[in-house]
Design an enzyme around this catalytic site. Structure first.
Site, PDB file in Angstrom:
ATOM      1  N   CYS A 196       0.310   3.754   2.793  1.00  0.00           N
ATOM      2  CA  CYS A 196       0.769   3.178   4.068  1.00  0.00           C
ATOM      3  C   CYS A 196       2.277   3.380   4.222  1.00  0.00           C
ATOM      4  O   CYS A 196       2.763   3.769   5.284  1.00  0.00           O
ATOM      5  CB  CYS A 196       0.470   1.680   4.131  1.00  0.00           C
ATOM      6  SG  CYS A 196      -1.272   1.252   4.036  1.00  0.00           S
TER       7      CYS A 196
ATOM      8  N   CYS B 100       0.845  -1.198   0.000  1.00  0.00           N
ATOM      9  CA  CYS B 100       0.000   0.000   0.000  1.00  0.00           C
ATOM     10  C   CYS B 100       0.883   1.252   0.000  1.00  0.00           C
ATOM     11  O   CYS B 100       1.545   1.542   1.003  1.00  0.00           O
ATOM     12  CB  CYS B 100      -0.906  -0.057   1.237  1.00  0.00           C
ATOM     13  SG  CYS B 100      -1.637   1.501   1.739  1.00  0.00           S
TER      14      CYS B 100
END
Length: 120
Positions: free
Chosen positions: A33, A30
């Site tokens: 993230c 991600c």
């Protein structure tokens, strides 16, 4: 303080104690993230009295499902064992600091009363 890896085995123990625990639900694939991780890490070094946990949603799919995590990163704030905040999206450092301030200011007796009135 460095972040703590949270798993199905230690999640309740770490988040159930008194004090503030922030949880970052993330995954290595991600992009947001990965970009948020240094911000979260810096904040953990500034606030040694707070536990900063990370849940790898790939490795801990049961935890992600338990909290109905549909978008990552998701930041969750737990104080004295009560979830007081949960929101998807990477926060800028100023917003993360603001969240910490808000959670620190909460009147937990008031929060518990509100929860009790909603559970009836």
């Amino acid at each position: 303080m460095a972040t703590v890896a949270l798993t199905a085995e230690n999640f309740d123990e770490v988040t159930g104690k008194d004090g503030i625990v922030l949880v970052d639900f993330w995954a290595s694939w991600c992009g947001p993230c990965v970009r948020f991780a240094p911000t979260y890490e810096r904040s953990s070094e500034k606030h040694e009295e707070i536990t900063f946990g990370k849940v790898d949603t790939e490795a801990q799919q049961t935890l992600a499902a338990k909290f109905d995590i549909r978008s990552i990163p998701t930041i969750m704030a737990i104080r004295d064992g009560v979830i007081v905040f949960s929101q998807p999206g990477a926060l800028p450092e100023s917003a993360l600091e603001n969240l910490i301030e808000q959670v620190e200011k909460l009147d937990m007796d008031d929060v518990r009363q509100q929860l009790a009135s909603h559970s009836h």
